[in-house]
Write a protein that holds these residues in place. Structure first.
Motif, short mmCIF file in Angstrom:
data_model
loop_
_atom_site.label_atom_id
_atom_site.label_comp_id
_atom_site.label_asym_id
_atom_site.label_seq_id
_atom_site.Cartn_x
_atom_site.Cartn_y
_atom_site.Cartn_z
N GLU A 39 0.85 -1.18 0.00
CA GLU A 39 0.00 0.00 0.00
C GLU A 39 0.89 1.23 0.00
OE1 GLU A 39 -3.90 1.69 2.44
OE2 GLU A 39 -2.55 0.24 3.37
N TYR A 40 0.46 2.22 -0.83
CA TYR A 40 1.23 3.44 -0.96
C TYR A 40 0.53 4.57 -0.21
CZ TYR A 40 3.60 0.94 -4.74
OH TYR A 40 4.30 0.02 -5.47
N SER A 41 1.32 5.44 0.38
CA SER A 41 0.78 6.57 1.13
C SER A 41 1.80 7.70 1.09
CB SER A 41 0.46 6.19 2.58
OG SER A 41 1.63 5.75 3.25
N ILE A 42 1.26 8.94 1.23
CA ILE A 42 2.12 10.12 1.27
C ILE A 42 2.54 10.35 2.72
CG2 ILE A 42 2.24 12.60 0.85
CD1 ILE A 42 0.33 12.24 -1.44
N ALA A 43 3.82 10.29 2.96
CA ALA A 43 4.33 10.44 4.33
C ALA A 43 4.39 11.91 4.71
CB ALA A 43 5.70 9.78 4.46
N GLU A 44 4.97 12.72 3.87
CA GLU A 44 5.11 14.14 4.17
C GLU A 44 5.45 14.85 2.87
OE1 GLU A 44 9.77 14.26 5.57
OE2 GLU A 44 8.24 13.99 7.10
N GLY A 45 5.54 16.19 2.95
CA GLY A 45 5.88 16.99 1.78
C GLY A 45 4.96 18.19 1.66
N ASP A 46 5.41 19.20 0.90
CA ASP A 46 4.62 20.41 0.75
C ASP A 46 3.44 20.23 -0.19
OD1 ASP A 46 6.01 20.06 -1.53
OD2 ASP A 46 7.05 21.99 -1.52
N GLY A 47 3.33 19.09 -0.84
CA GLY A 47 2.19 18.84 -1.72
C GLY A 47 1.24 17.79 -1.20
N ALA A 48 1.33 17.52 0.11
CA ALA A 48 0.46 16.47 0.67
C ALA A 48 -1.01 16.83 0.54
CB ALA A 48 0.83 16.22 2.13
N ASP A 49 -1.34 18.13 0.57
CA ASP A 49 -2.73 18.55 0.44
C ASP A 49 -3.16 18.70 -1.01
OD1 ASP A 49 -2.88 18.63 3.20
OD2 ASP A 49 -2.35 20.77 3.30
N MET A 50 -2.21 18.78 -1.91
CA MET A 50 -2.54 19.02 -3.31
C MET A 50 -2.63 17.73 -4.12
SD MET A 50 -2.75 22.27 -3.24
CE MET A 50 -2.91 22.59 -4.98
N PHE A 51 -1.96 16.68 -3.65
CA PHE A 51 -1.91 15.44 -4.42
C PHE A 51 -2.29 14.26 -3.52
CE2 PHE A 51 1.17 18.39 -6.17
CZ PHE A 51 0.83 18.42 -7.51
N ASP A 52 -2.57 13.15 -4.18
CA ASP A 52 -2.92 11.92 -3.47
C ASP A 52 -2.29 10.75 -4.23
OD1 ASP A 52 -3.96 10.24 -1.64
OD2 ASP A 52 -6.06 10.45 -2.24
N VAL A 53 -2.10 9.64 -3.52
CA VAL A 53 -1.56 8.44 -4.14
C VAL A 53 -2.56 7.31 -3.89
CG1 VAL A 53 -0.21 7.87 -2.08
CG2 VAL A 53 0.40 6.86 -4.30
N VAL A 54 -2.88 6.59 -4.97
CA VAL A 54 -3.86 5.51 -4.93
C VAL A 54 -3.15 4.22 -5.34
CG1 VAL A 54 -6.06 4.65 -5.82
CG2 VAL A 54 -5.71 7.11 -5.51
N THR A 55 -3.42 3.13 -4.61
CA THR A 55 -2.79 1.84 -4.89
C THR A 55 -3.61 1.07 -5.91
OG1 THR A 55 -1.93 1.76 -2.64
CG2 THR A 55 -1.95 -0.30 -3.87
N ASP A 56 -2.94 0.65 -6.98
CA ASP A 56 -3.56 -0.22 -7.98
C ASP A 56 -3.39 -1.67 -7.52
OD1 ASP A 56 -4.35 -1.70 -10.18
OD2 ASP A 56 -3.52 -0.29 -11.63
N LYS A 57 -4.48 -2.32 -7.12
CA LYS A 57 -4.41 -3.66 -6.56
C LYS A 57 -3.97 -4.69 -7.59
CE LYS A 57 -5.87 -2.40 -2.50
NZ LYS A 57 -4.95 -2.41 -1.34
N ASP A 58 -4.19 -4.43 -8.86
CA ASP A 58 -3.83 -5.41 -9.88
C ASP A 58 -2.34 -5.38 -10.19
OD1 ASP A 58 -6.49 -6.17 -10.07
OD2 ASP A 58 -6.92 -4.66 -11.60
N THR A 59 -1.77 -4.20 -10.28
CA THR A 59 -0.35 -4.09 -10.66
C THR A 59 0.54 -3.75 -9.48
OG1 THR A 59 -0.61 -1.73 -11.19
CG2 THR A 59 -1.07 -3.32 -12.95
N GLN A 60 -0.04 -3.50 -8.30
CA GLN A 60 0.74 -3.12 -7.11
C GLN A 60 1.57 -1.87 -7.39
OE1 GLN A 60 0.31 -4.59 -4.06
NE2 GLN A 60 -1.31 -5.68 -5.16
#
Length: 787
Positions: free
Chosen positions: A304-325
């Protein structure tokens, strides 16, 4: 081979001497031949005497798989009745007699005619008898004996499967059981070690081992890794004779697979990723994918992918593709190049199913840096609001500004913007907008009662680039102004009983108003100022937007007044106050004691009083006479000859022009006041199209008010002429307009000229010019021309 050939003879000889040496009472084997017993039973009081046995054998043994050229000797049958003179004949029956085993009928020697296999049949039961050749009588009773086949090690061990498949988790400890293999030996397990099997491993060391007695395969090395090697092929041998030299053996193959466990954390192949995004991308747009590698498989490799920190944490998101990981970077909020051009994120990839046994290997996650660069784009104008709500009074004047919208160019160029109204949202063109400042103004009057809301769309477009435009909805609410007077909610059919008492309620009236005041409706009811005190009825305001009509006197008479008109003044409580007058028509009716209406006609009152039969006949006779007289009068008037009998009857061709003013430019020539001349209004006009025989007295109309309207006057005159009984039923000329007492200009019409001939000179018409040439020809010619 000679040893095997001589062994039966030795056994037979040994058995022969044994039979003679062992006392008879000790031979209790069931395989012994039958005994001949002669004697009496115990009941006779005599002892039993044993008879000497005639047959001289017990059982025979024979080795399997004989490979000699001669038949294999089994043994010899012999009875003490055989004197050697050839008088006895030996006969063999039972399992394999005649096919597998043959007997010499003279000597009793038995031979095996074929090679025997103990694994097919280990014991044969046969029966023997000896008969006298001369008499055919049995000299010995038939006896049963056994031939046993002795085993030799002629079968190798065989496994239950030719190929085994097994699996064991990777990282398993030494001695972990994998699978058990089994081999069987068809040889006799009770005779020697021919069937004693021992297991050993021929291939698969040093990874696996096998238990020599049970055949269980176990791991032999610790921490074997599936990622290093997943498949193993192990060959197991099974050997009889207890594994000694000379024993037979068989082998089998075991394919062993190491199954996966979550013993590897995910790892990014690179530490930094770079992506680019236009600032105008819509929300949810995929900017790119990142992927961490995990040597494990299945659910052990799920992450599973997640945004840990950074100045764009509120502007971007990361989504996990279950098929391709994979981790998909998406846009979470609107980007603005002018506000920020570069964003940096730290993205974690972690296993979703960690194994607690291997947590000591370290954290099962990895981190990578993601940089996103925003690219500048030519963006459309942006409005200051997502929608606009404007409220305006319905009495606003045309051209008044009712609101304003504002938009700006978010680009660094800051281009100028023009505004326009989408005419598909304003088909009636009620509103418009200033193209420069966005001020919205009206083009037509507004009416809340017909359209309380207007929804229009405003477009803002860049002047330098018309393709860049934005649209915004504008909701216009029309506020109510008190511009409608209240009126009766419905038409009321009101009646009052003749026997009504003072103070009785005969009607409750309610009103309606098209306006919608914010504080709600409030109506008041009063008598009209011209009649502040009505002697017949009272108007009572109920203070709930209704009014009650109460009787004011004791009893009403239909003969005196069958209908009353009650004007009611109604006004509201809003500003400006609006009022109207509603007239209530009240009929006088006959009612029963309970107040139920029975009849409201005046004729019914006469009939209800009670008439005699003679009176009714007289009334009917009078009616018949009146109808006869009226019919005769009408018939006489049809026979009147009109004054004008010429074919060129001008009655249908007369066009009356009442305005004799000074022309198109003379706007003061016509005075409508002449239409209100009382004398002219009351003059009686005689018909001029028929010869009157009797001068009818013209019925005078009821005098009208002096301030009557002209249209109302004409309508009244039309009604009078329509109801005039002296008017003939054919088309006629009727003058409904008038010009006052006299006209300052003489009439040019010949219709009103004296009927007597007079010598009048019309020659002056020729001097008036070509416009009057036709008129001069008609009246200015000589008599012959006129004829």
């Amino acid at each position: 081979m000679r040893t095997y050939h001589c062994l039966p003879l030795f056994i037979w000889t040994y058995m022969f001497h044994t039979i003679d040496a062992i006392p008879f009472q000790e031979k209790t084997d069931s395989d012994l031949p039958s005994e001949r017993i002669v004697g009496l039973t115990q009941d006779d009081g005599k002892t039993l005497h044993r008879t000497k046995r005639g047959w001289m054998w017990n059982q025979f043994f024979l080795l399997e798989e004989y490979t000699g050229t001669d038949t294999q000797y089994v043994g010899k049958l012999h009875t003490d009745q055989d004197k050697g003179d050839g008088n006895l004949k030996y006969i063999l029956t039972g399992d394999g007699a005649g096919s597998l085993f043959v007997i010499d009928e003279n000597t009793g020697d038995i031979h095996a005619a074929k090679k025997l296999d103990r694994e097919e049949k280990s014991l044969y039961v046969l029966r023997a008898k000896a008969i006298d050749r001369k008499t055919g009588r049995q000299v010995e009773p038939e006896s049963e004996f056994i031939i046993k086949i002795h085993d030799i090690n002629d079968n190798e061990p065989k496994f239950t499967k030719d190929l085994y498949t097994a699996s064991v988790p990777e990282m398993s400890g030494v001695g972990t059981s994998v699978i058990q293999v089994t081999a069987t030996d068809a040889d006799d397990a009770n005779y020697g070690n021919s069937a004693k099997v021992v297991y050993s491993i021929l291939q698969g060391q040093p990874y696996f081992s096998v238990d020599p007695e049970s055949g269980i395969i176990k791991t032999a090395l610790p921490d074997m890794s599936r990622e290093n090697r997943e498949q193993y092929q192990v060959v197991i041998q099974a050997k009889d004779m207890g594994g000694q030299m000379g024993g037979l053996s068989g082998t089998t193959t075991v394919n062993i697979t190491l199954t996966d466990v979550n013993n590897n954390p995910p790892r990014f192949p690179q530490s930094t990723y770079q992506f680019y995004s236009p600032e105008s991308v819509p929300l949810g747009t995929h900017l790119g994918r990142i992927k961490a590698n995990d040597p494990d498989v299945g659910e052990n490799a799920e992450m599973e992918y997640s945004i840990a920190e950074g100045d764009g944490a509120d502007m971007f998101d990361v989504v996990t593709d279950k098929d391709t990981q994979e981790g998909i970077i998406t846009v979470k909020q609107n980007l603005d190049y002018e506000n920020k051009m570069l964003y940096t994120l730290k993205v974690d990839a972690s296993n979703t199913h960690p194994d607690p046994r291997f947590l000591y290997l370290g954290p099962f996650k990895d981190t990578a840096v993601v940089k996103i660069s925003v690219e500048d784009m030519d963006e459309p104008p942006v409005f200051s609001k997502i929608f606009y709500l404007i409220e305006v009074d319905e009495d606003v004047k045309e051209g008044s500004i009712i609101g304003q919208v504002t938009a700006y160019d978010p680009d660094a160029m800051n281009n100028l913007i023009k505004y326009s109204v989408d005419r598909h949202s304003d088909m009636d063109r009620i509103f418009s907008i200033h193209s420069e400042n966005g001020s919205i103004f009206t083009l037509k009057p507004l009416d809340r009662e017909s359209t309380p809301w207007h929804n229009i769309t405003i477009t803002a477009t860049e002047i330098n680039n018309s393709k860049q435009s934005s649209r915004i909805p504008v909701f216009i609410r029309i506020l109510d102004i008190n511009d409608h007077a209240p009126e009766f909610a419905t038409y009321y059919e009101t009646f009052v009983c003749e026997n009504a008492k003072p103070g009785q309620l005969i009607q409750t009236v309610s009103v309606m108003d098209k306006d919608d005041p914010p504080r709600g409706h409030k109506f008041f009811f009063e008598p009209v100022p011209e009649f502040p005190l009505n002697p017949n009825f009272t108007i009572v305001d109920n203070k709930d937007n209704t009014a009650g009509i109460m009787t004011r006197k004791d009893g009403y008479s239909r003969n005196k007044m069958s209908t009353y008109l009650l004007p009611i003044l109604i006004f509201d409580n809003d500003y400006p106050i609006q009022s109207s007058t509603g007239t209530l028509t009240i009929r006088v009716c006959a009612c029963d004691n309970q107040g139920n209406m029975q009849s409201c006609n005046a004729e019914a009152l006469v009939l209800s009083a009670g008439l005699s039969t003679g009176a009714l006949i007289a009334i009917l006779l009078c009616v018949v006479i009146l109808l006869v007289v009226l019919f005769a009068a009408l018939k006489r008037q049809r026979k009147k000859e009109p004054l004008i009998i010429s074919k060129d009857d001008v009655r249908d061709n007369i066009v009356t022009y009442n305005d004799e003013g000074g022309g198109e430019e003379d706007t003061q020539a016509f005075d409508i006041g002449t239409l209100r001349n009382p004398e002219a209004r009351e003059d009686s006009k005689f018909r001029r199209d028929v010869m009157p025989e009797t001068i009818f007295q013209i019925r005078r109309t009821v005098p009208l008010w002096e301030n009557i309207d002209v249209q109302d006057f004409i309508h009244r005159r039309l009604k009078e002429n329509d109801s005039d009984p002296s008017a003939p039923p054919y088309d006629s000329l009727a003058t409904y307009a008038y010009e006052g007492n006299d006209s300052i200009a003489d009439s040019l019409s010949s219709l009103e000229s004296p009927t007597v001939d007079c010598n009048q000179d019309y020659g002056y018409l020729s001097d008036w010019g070509p416009r009057f040439k036709k008129l001069a020809d008609m009246y200015g010619g000589d008599d012959s021309d006129r004829d």
